[in-house]
Each structure stands twice: as structure tokens, then as C-alpha cells.
Design an enzyme around this catalytic site. Structure first.
Site, PDB file in Angstrom:
ATOM      1  N   SER A  15      -6.047   3.403   4.342  1.00 22.27           N
ATOM      2  CA  SER A  15      -5.447   2.580   3.291  1.00 22.27           C
ATOM      3  C   SER A  15      -6.505   1.796   2.514  1.00 22.27           C
ATOM      4  CB  SER A  15      -4.415   1.613   3.899  1.00 22.27           C
ATOM      5  OG  SER A  15      -3.618   1.051   2.882  1.00 22.27           O
ATOM      6  N   SER A  72       0.802  -1.229   0.000  1.00 22.37           N
ATOM      7  CA  SER A  72       0.000   0.000   0.000  1.00 22.37           C
ATOM      8  C   SER A  72       0.829   1.270   0.000  1.00 22.37           C
ATOM      9  CB  SER A  72      -0.937   0.008   1.209  1.00 22.37           C
ATOM     10  OG  SER A  72      -1.953  -0.959   1.050  1.00 22.37           O
ATOM     11  N   LYS A 109       0.117   3.848  -2.634  1.00 22.66           N
ATOM     12  CA  LYS A 109      -0.926   4.881  -2.559  1.00 22.66           C
ATOM     13  C   LYS A 109      -0.344   6.283  -2.403  1.00 22.66           C
ATOM     14  CE  LYS A 109      -4.515   1.871  -0.631  1.00 22.66           C
ATOM     15  NZ  LYS A 109      -3.806   0.605  -0.442  1.00 22.66           N
TER      16      LYS A 109
END
Length: 552
Positions: free
Chosen positions: A294, A230, A233
Site C-alpha cells: 500500500s 487506500s 489504489k
């Protein structure tokens, strides 16, 4: 006594024509002209030639003193020329014509021995005045010598050279002046005293640690592309804010929730937030969803909202990575769930430093939690935020990618706030709870504290120090000084760069005019130290001599 017949005899003899065969004597000078003497009257008291020769008569002599002359002159004076008679005038040098009645002889009289022949000269017509002047002035040149040759050449070429110099001077003085430049003469770098600090790098995986605007502590591990989960991101948020900037505190436009986002919110084995199709959330809440909670489903929703499709958005992500110099990074999805989305710790630090320049990104990343539009509270997975001046940024964990974290923290040094940015990648289970997330948090915390402890301030250049010159391009140099003390933040052993950032430098300016700034550190990022620099003396335009000798 003389008879009358005898007295006339000489006259007849004078009038008798010349006998043939006798030479004619040409005209002679006054001294040799016998005719003049013959015709000349007897002077008083002197006898005639006949008396002297004793041929005046039979019986005796005449001309004796006391005896009257009893002989009457019967000879006739014949003028050689009549100057007053215009009809008989002849040009000078023309020989006299013989008396009329005198027979011409066939033979030519010969000149006496030793005499000169007189020729007839015709009058020469006068020459034009210019020709006469030329004859008077055209004197023969003196003999050629090396000195005369040199002097002549100097006389010929000197006016031409002088004219050429005058033209050159005018052209040089009228040319546009070159643009003044700001040149740094101070040291181009500064090294903090002391040995390099000991950084507690993690024993496995990768790590990198920088201080924004100052420099880097370095990195650890083999910087090869690995899955980052993640952490991807961060790039999603960066591209969204680049394409749709948000002012500080602003919520931004509304984004409508589609059915795909609702369906994915119920998927297991990945982090999501609960959203309903047809509802709308603000751009700021969407950023909170991906950076704090997230949420993979919202990350994909933002990609479709921005680029029309996830595939098109991924292309934007990779293009941005290339622009930032992230040579070991490849994105294949906006959420980072795919193992094919790979990067390195060093590349992620490059991205984090750029993303932290956006106010909205900093504000969201520093939040410990947020409430979504349905009222549900979501805590930040980065549990370091809110402690020890940690202000972000993003965690990322999967069983294949292990523990990953990109972080940012603050440190106040001598009244200046510095931002520490770092990343740990592929951290195995560890930390207080022996998890991959715990290991990433623990490794990052140690790096943050080490960096905060080593930062110090040092004065590099004091106020009023000459650090450079304004060069007018023609040899003129005007000193430039700092307007305040130049201080830099760093750590022992760190070498920082000093560079000039020039303003628009004029051709003339008063002393004290600001002409630029001195930058200490990485001028390409925020946090670098910048101090104004100004003219110490008056800046004047180049003089005429400088313009005249200008080359190029």
C-alpha cells in the site's frame, strides 16, 4: 275476199305516231305488255285478232278450219332493244327513248291509279372490306344487366390481376431472406428452492456481497459516499493495467524512480516503500507495492508515469468510474490519502469484479507478501489472503476513513470454481485486536464464510431439452436443444436469468449444428454458466409459399 289495201291498214295504224293528248304507258311486265302480244306470231289453228273481231273483211270470216289463210302479213317486227349492239346499250333502269320522229309532248304522263312510280337508281360504289366486315360483325349490344356488367368487368380485370400476381410472385421470390434469429422459449429465470440465507452484515458502516457471474446477496448500510482511504489504489491498478496490459507472469516495462518518489518514501504518517531516484522497478513490482505494501509514493509515481501528472491521472480514474457505473464515487488522488476521495461499498464491488478479470491483477492481489528490488520483504496488509481461499484484494485505513476492505474468495461447487467478491466500508475499531483494520478483516471474514456455506449447485435444464427455436423470419421454426445438462450455482431464494447468446445462424444447417449458447446468471461477468445449444432438426430454407406471402 279481202283487198290488198285492207290488209295493210293495221300495219299503218301501228306505225302511226301517237296522237297528242293520249297517255304514254310506261314499260310493264311481260303479262301486261300489249306490244309483245301484238307482235307475237299467231299460233297454228288460231285466228288473228282481226278475225276474232270480225273486221278482217267485208264479206265474211277467215281462220276457219279447212280454209287456207289468204291474207298475207305485211306488219314489221320492231325489236325493243338490240342487246348485241354495244352502241345502243343503256344501263339497267334507264327508260327507253321514244322513236325518232315522235314529237315530244309538253305534258307528263300520269301513272295509272294504284300503280307504283319507278325511279332511276344510280349504282353505289362498293365499300372497303373492313367496312363490310364491320357491318357484318357490329351487332347491336344486348340490353345492359348487372350480370353482364359483372362478367364484362371480370373479363377486363382478370388478366391484369393475373399479371400483377405473377410480377408479385417473381419479386417476392427474388427478395433477400431475413436473417434467422435465436429465440428462447424455455423459462427466462430459475429460482433456487428454499428461504433466503441469513447474511451476517456488519452492524455499522456499509457492506456489499456478490458472487461473480451469479448474482448478489445484497448490501447493508446507507450507501452514501464516504472516504475509502487506500482502497482507492484498486482503481489506480485497474487504470494502469487497462492502459498497459500485462500478461500472466510478465514483469512489464521498467519505470524509472524520480526524485519525488524518493522524497515521499521518507514521509511519515503514511504507508510507503523505500525507493531511490534513478533506480528502476518493473511494472509488476510497482503493482505489488501499491496492492500489498500500500505504498502511496509508488501510487503517485505510477500516475505520473502513465498520464504525465497526478491531476491527469485522476481524471482518468474518474472517467473509468463513470464507465463502470460507479455513480457514488469521486477520486481526487491516486493513493486515497485525501478524505475527498469517496465511494460506497456497492461501487467498490463493481470495480473489484472488473479488476479481477485481469490476470496480473489477480496474481498480485493473491500474494501474501513480496520482496522489493532492494530485497526488503513486505507483508500483505490483508491478512485474510492465503486463508480460507481468500485471494485479495485491498485494505484501506485512516483515522478519518476508519477500516475498509475490498475482498475476494474462492469456492468450488460441483467442480466449478466461483469467486465471491465483497466490501466493507467505514468499520470502527473491533475484531480480535480492537483496531479499525481488525474490524474490517473480521467483518469481511464473516461475510466470506457465509457466502461459501450457502452456495449450492442445481440442474436447471437437462440435456436434450428444447430451450428455443431458430426463427427463419418467414414463419419457419426449428427446435434448439441443450447439448449437456445445464447446472447453476446459487443459494436458496436466488433467482438467476437464462439468456441466449446466438452465433451466426445460417439459412440452412444440418441437425446437431451449434447455433449458440445458453447462459445462466450474469452474462456480463466472468463465472456465468454457458452451455452450447444445437439444432435438433435440419434447418431448411423457407419454401416458395412462405416467400410469396412474406410481408415487410
Amino acid at each position: 275476199m279481202l283487198k290488198l289495201g285492207d290488209a295493210a291498214a293495221p300495219s299503218k295504224a301501228a306505225d302511226k305516231p301517237d296522237e297528242p293528248g293520249k297517255e304514254e304507258k310506261g314499260p310493264k311486265s311481260d303479262k301486261g305488255n300489249k306490244s309483245d302480244k301484238a307482235e307475237k306470231p299467231d299460233e297454228p289453228g288460231k285466228g288473228s285478232a282481226a278475225d276474232k273481231d270480225g273486221k278482217g273483211g267485208k264479206g265474211g270470216k277467215t281462220g276457219h278450219p279447212g280454209h287456207p289463210r289468204d291474207v298475207e302479213r305485211t306488219s314489221k317486227f320492231v325489236a325493243l332493244r338490240q342487246p348485241d349492239d354495244l352502241a345502243t346499250r343503256t344501263p339497267p333502269g334507264t327508260p327507253p327513248k321514244p322513236p325518232s320522229g315522235t314529237p315530244r309532248t309538253a305534258s307528263t304522263s300520269s301513272l295509272p291509279y294504284g300503280g307504283s312510280e319507278q325511279t332511276t337508281q344510280q349504282p353505289v360504289p362498293p365499300k372497303p372490306p373492313l367496312d363490310l366486315l364491320a357491318e357484318l360483325t357490329n351487332t347491336p349490344p344486348p340490353p345492359e344487366t348487372a350480370l353482364r356488367t359483372t362478367v364484362r368487368r371480370v373479363k377486363i380485370w382478370t388478366p391484369l390481376v393475373v399479371l400483377l400476381l405473377i410480377v408479385l410472385a417473381v419479386v417476392q421470390s427474388m427478395r433477400d431472406l431475413p436473417r434467422p434469429t435465436l429465440d428462447l422459449t424455455a423459462q427466462e429465470s430459475f429460482t433456487f428452492e428454499g428461504g433466503k440465507p441469513q447474511i451476517p452484515w456488519p452492524s455499522s458502516g456499509q457492506a456489499a456481497l456478490d458472487v461473480q457471474g451469479i448474482g448478489t446477496f445484497g448490501s447493508s448500510g446507507d450507501q452514501k459516499p464516504v472516504p475509502i482511504a487506500s482502497v482507492a489504489k484498486v482503481m489506480t491498478a485497474y487504470v494502469i493495467l487497462r492502459d498497459h496490459p500485462l500478461k500472466s507472469g510478465a514483469d512489464g516495462p521498467k519505470i524509472k524512480i524520480d526524485q519525488t518518489a524518493e522524497d515521499q518514501s521518507q514521509a511519515g504518517q503514511e504507508s510507503t516503500v523505500d525507493v531511490t531516484a534513478g533506480d528502476s522497478i518493473s511494472q509488476r513490482e510497482a503493482l505489488q507495492s501499491i496492492l500489498i505494501a500500500s505504498a502511496n509514493n509508488v501510487a503517485r509515481l505510477l500516475a505520473r508515469w502513465d498520464a504525465g501528472s497526478e491531476k491527469a491521472f485522476v481524471e482518468k480514474m474518474n472517467a473509468a468510474a463513470k464507465d463502470l457505473g460507479m455513480g457514488n464515487t469521486t477520486y481526487t488522488d491516486p493513493s486515497g490519502l485525501n478524505n475527498t476521495t469517496v465511494s460506497t461499498a456497492v461501487d467498490q464491488v463493481k470495480l473489484a469484479k472488473e479488476a479481477m478479470k485481469a490476470p496480473a491483477f489477480r496474481e498480485v492481489a493473491a500474494m501474501m507478501s513480496y520482496d522489493d528490488y532492494k530485497g526488503a520483504n513486505h507483508s500483505n496488509w490483508n491478512q485474510l489472503v492465503g486463508h480460507n481461499d481468500v485471494v485479495g484484494i485491498k485494505t484501506g485505513t485512516t483515522t478519518s476513513a476508519l477500516g475498509n476492505l475490498v475482498f475476494a474468495a474462492k469456492k468450488d461447487v460441483d467442480g466449478e470454481t466461483r469467486t465471491i467478491v465483497g466490501a466493507v466500508v467505514r468499520q470502527p475499531a473491533g475484531g480480535a485486536d480492537n483496531t479499525i483494520l481488525g474490524a474490517a478483516l473480521d467483518s469481511s471474514d464473516k461475510l466470506i464464510r457465509a457466502a461459501q456455506d450457502t452456495l449450492e449447485s442445481s440442474t436447471i435444464v437437462k440435456k436434450g431439452t428444447v430451450v428455443g427455436y431458430v426463427d427463419d423470419g418467414l414463419g419457419g421454426r426449428t427446435p434448439v436443444v441443450t447439448t449437456q445438462d445445464v447446472k447453476a450455482v446459487g443459494w436458496a431464494g436466488l433467482t438467476v436469468k437464462l439468456t441466449f447468446d446466438a452465433d451466426e445462424v445460417p439459412h440452412t444447417a444440418a441437425a446437431g449444428t451449434k447455433v449458440g449458447s445458453l447462459t445462466v446468471g450474469d452474462g456480463g461477468t466472468s463465472g456465468a454458466v454457458k452451455v452450447p445449444v444445437a439444432l435438433r432438426d435440419e434447418l431448411v430454407e423457407p419454401g416458395f409459399s412462405d416467400k410469396l406471402t412474406r410481408l415487410g
